[in-house]
Design a protein around this motif. Structure first.
Motif, PDB file in Angstrom:
ATOM      1  N   VAL A 105       0.811  -1.224   0.000  1.00 39.47           N
ATOM      2  CA  VAL A 105       0.000   0.000   0.000  1.00 39.47           C
ATOM      3  C   VAL A 105       0.841   1.268   0.000  1.00 39.47           C
ATOM      4  CG1 VAL A 105      -1.868  -1.204   1.149  1.00 39.47           C
ATOM      5  CG2 VAL A 105      -0.195   0.016   2.529  1.00 39.47           C
ATOM      6  N   GLY A 106       2.153   1.113   0.177  1.00 43.48           N
ATOM      7  CA  GLY A 106       3.052   2.243   0.110  1.00 43.48           C
ATOM      8  C   GLY A 106       2.988   3.133   1.347  1.00 43.48           C
ATOM      9  N   PRO A 107       3.811   4.175   1.307  1.00 42.85           N
ATOM     10  CA  PRO A 107       4.769   4.407   0.222  1.00 42.85           C
ATOM     11  C   PRO A 107       6.078   3.659   0.475  1.00 42.85           C
ATOM     12  CG  PRO A 107       4.868   6.227   1.761  1.00 42.85           C
ATOM     13  CD  PRO A 107       3.815   5.290   2.291  1.00 42.85           C
ATOM     14  N   PRO A 108       6.713   3.124  -0.567  1.00 42.24           N
ATOM     15  CA  PRO A 108       8.020   2.489  -0.355  1.00 42.24           C
ATOM     16  C   PRO A 108       9.083   3.508   0.031  1.00 42.24           C
ATOM     17  CG  PRO A 108       7.478   2.577  -2.684  1.00 42.24           C
ATOM     18  CD  PRO A 108       6.258   3.019  -1.962  1.00 42.24           C
ATOM     19  N   TYR A 109       8.858   4.773  -0.387  1.00 45.76           N
ATOM     20  CA  TYR A 109       9.731   5.867   0.055  1.00 45.76           C
ATOM     21  C   TYR A 109       8.968   7.169  -0.119  1.00 45.76           C
ATOM     22  CZ  TYR A 109      10.700   4.853  -4.858  1.00 45.76           C
ATOM     23  OH  TYR A 109      10.567   4.508  -6.191  1.00 45.76           O
ATOM     24  N   GLU A 110       9.198   8.094   0.806  1.00 45.43           N
ATOM     25  CA  GLU A 110       8.537   9.405   0.784  1.00 45.43           C
ATOM     26  C   GLU A 110       9.406  10.461   0.119  1.00 45.43           C
ATOM     27  OE1 GLU A 110       5.964   9.994   4.620  1.00 45.43           O
ATOM     28  OE2 GLU A 110       7.771   8.857   5.184  1.00 45.43           O
ATOM     29  N   VAL A 111      10.693  10.243   0.131  1.00 51.05           N
ATOM     30  CA  VAL A 111      11.600  11.093  -0.622  1.00 51.05           C
ATOM     31  C   VAL A 111      12.303  10.181  -1.625  1.00 51.05           C
ATOM     32  CG1 VAL A 111      13.361  10.841   1.197  1.00 51.05           C
ATOM     33  CG2 VAL A 111      13.609  12.630  -0.535  1.00 51.05           C
ATOM     34  N   ALA A 112      12.129  10.452  -2.906  1.00 49.13           N
ATOM     35  CA  ALA A 112      12.675   9.608  -3.964  1.00 49.13           C
ATOM     36  C   ALA A 112      13.946  10.252  -4.504  1.00 49.13           C
ATOM     37  CB  ALA A 112      11.656   9.427  -5.080  1.00 49.13           C
ATOM     38  N   SER A 113      15.081   9.610  -4.234  1.00 47.25           N
ATOM     39  CA  SER A 113      16.355  10.137  -4.717  1.00 47.25           C
ATOM     40  C   SER A 113      17.434   9.078  -4.522  1.00 47.25           C
ATOM     41  CB  SER A 113      16.736  11.420  -3.973  1.00 47.25           C
ATOM     42  OG  SER A 113      18.015  11.877  -4.390  1.00 47.25           O
ATOM     43  N   SER A 114      18.385   9.079  -5.423  1.00 46.46           N
ATOM     44  CA  SER A 114      19.548   8.195  -5.275  1.00 46.46           C
ATOM     45  C   SER A 114      20.739   8.958  -4.710  1.00 46.46           C
ATOM     46  CB  SER A 114      19.919   7.594  -6.643  1.00 46.46           C
ATOM     47  OG  SER A 114      20.241   8.634  -7.576  1.00 46.46           O
ATOM     48  N   ASP A 115      20.501  10.201  -4.320  1.00 45.97           N
ATOM     49  CA  ASP A 115      21.557  11.070  -3.786  1.00 45.97           C
ATOM     50  C   ASP A 115      21.380  11.210  -2.273  1.00 45.97           C
ATOM     51  OD1 ASP A 115      23.395  12.985  -3.118  1.00 45.97           O
ATOM     52  OD2 ASP A 115      22.698  14.482  -4.566  1.00 45.97           O
ATOM     53  N   ARG A 116      22.359  10.770  -1.527  1.00 49.04           N
ATOM     54  CA  ARG A 116      22.258  10.830  -0.066  1.00 49.04           C
ATOM     55  C   ARG A 116      22.155  12.268   0.438  1.00 49.04           C
ATOM     56  NH1 ARG A 116      27.152  11.698   2.758  1.00 49.04           N
ATOM     57  NH2 ARG A 116      28.977  11.929   1.415  1.00 49.04           N
ATOM     58  N   HIS A 117      22.666  13.241  -0.337  1.00 47.63           N
ATOM     59  CA  HIS A 117      22.597  14.637   0.086  1.00 47.63           C
ATOM     60  C   HIS A 117      21.185  15.199  -0.037  1.00 47.63           C
ATOM     61  CE1 HIS A 117      26.897  14.886   0.613  1.00 47.63           C
ATOM     62  NE2 HIS A 117      27.096  14.407  -0.602  1.00 47.63           N
ATOM     63  N   GLN A 118      20.303  14.481  -0.683  1.00 45.98           N
ATOM     64  CA  GLN A 118      18.894  14.859  -0.703  1.00 45.98           C
ATOM     65  C   GLN A 118      18.080  14.023   0.289  1.00 45.98           C
ATOM     66  OE1 GLN A 118      17.065  15.061  -4.559  1.00 45.98           O
ATOM     67  NE2 GLN A 118      18.864  15.972  -5.539  1.00 45.98           N
ATOM     68  N   VAL A 119      18.478  12.753   0.444  1.00 44.19           N
ATOM     69  CA  VAL A 119      17.724  11.865   1.330  1.00 44.19           C
ATOM     70  C   VAL A 119      17.998  12.184   2.794  1.00 44.19           C
ATOM     71  CG1 VAL A 119      17.353   9.467   2.030  1.00 44.19           C
ATOM     72  CG2 VAL A 119      17.640  10.040  -0.401  1.00 44.19           C
TER      73      VAL A 119
END
Length: 227
Positions: A105-119
């Motif tokens: 049912v999600g969300p699998p992630y609330e912030v979608a990014s492959s950059d740790r400086h954004q996550v």
């Protein structure tokens, strides 16, 4: 029953842990005093009359203090004993359930990014701790960072980092701890889990990926995090 009798009973039947022994002794002593102070006067007229004439009276303030001590002792007993009676034996099941719920049912992630400086900054203000986030060094070994989310685990907001290996999703749960622990592999309902601690944070990796691959993920994480 005098103090010697009580001590003897505690030595024979109570926990051998010193803290628990002291607390049990305090609780039983205060319970005895409280029962004596609150015994109904009509229960035994003759004895009550004798007490009224000869026995020392317990001032209400003393009885109240006894109740307060009893409450404090019971609270401390709960704090020290409950964790021993409820270990994290069901925690793996809880984490698997949370992992499945996020996939369904999600969300699998609330912030979608492959950059740790954004996550990593995204967690600011959402948690009272700052989780470590790793990206490119893990990506080089096949584990791509997808993003992060905050999910309740046993009622507490918990950091979750979402990774992917081929078509498999890996959830990494992280929260503060004061104790280090070597990696340990578990399995629940076909899902694999690997847990470890670096002495500052405890980590639980959960996925349907092969157990050896999940152990490789945990090893890669620890190797990168310690450099």
């Amino acid at each position: 029953m005098n103090d010697d009798d009580l001590s003897r009973l505690l030595q024979q039947h109570a926990s051998r842990h010193p803290a628990d022994e002291r607390l049990r002794a305090a609780v039983r002593t205060q319970m005895t005093l409280q029962a004596a102070a609150q015994e109904p006067r009509a229960a035994a007229p003759a004895r009550s009359a004798w007490r009224a004439r000869f026995a020392p009276r317990i001032h209400p303030a003393v009885a109240g203090a006894g109740g307060l001590m009893l409450g404090i002792a019971l609270t401390l007993t709960a704090v020290l004993i409950v964790p021993r009676l409820t270990p994290d034996g069901t925690l793996p099941d809880d984490l698997v359930a949370a992992h499945v719920r996020a996939l369904q049912v999600g969300p699998p992630y609330e912030v979608a990014s492959s950059d740790r400086h954004q996550v990593k900054p995204w967690f600011q203000g959402r948690l009272d701790y700052a989780p470590t986030v790793l990206d490119s060094p893990l990506r080089e070994q096949g584990f791509a960072l997808l993003g992060g989310r905050v999910q309740a685990v046993r009622g507490k907001p918990t950091a979750v980092l979402a990774y992917q290996l081929r078509l498999h999703k890996i959830d990494l749960y992280a929260w503060p701890t004061e104790h280090g622990a070597a990696p340990e592999k578990l399995q629940r309902r076909g899902f694999n889990l690997v847990r470890w601690s670096d002495g500052a944070m405890q980590y639980w990796a959960v996925s349907d990926v092969d157990g050896a691959e999940l152990e490789r993920f945990a090893a890669a994480w620890r190797a990168v995090a310690t450099h």
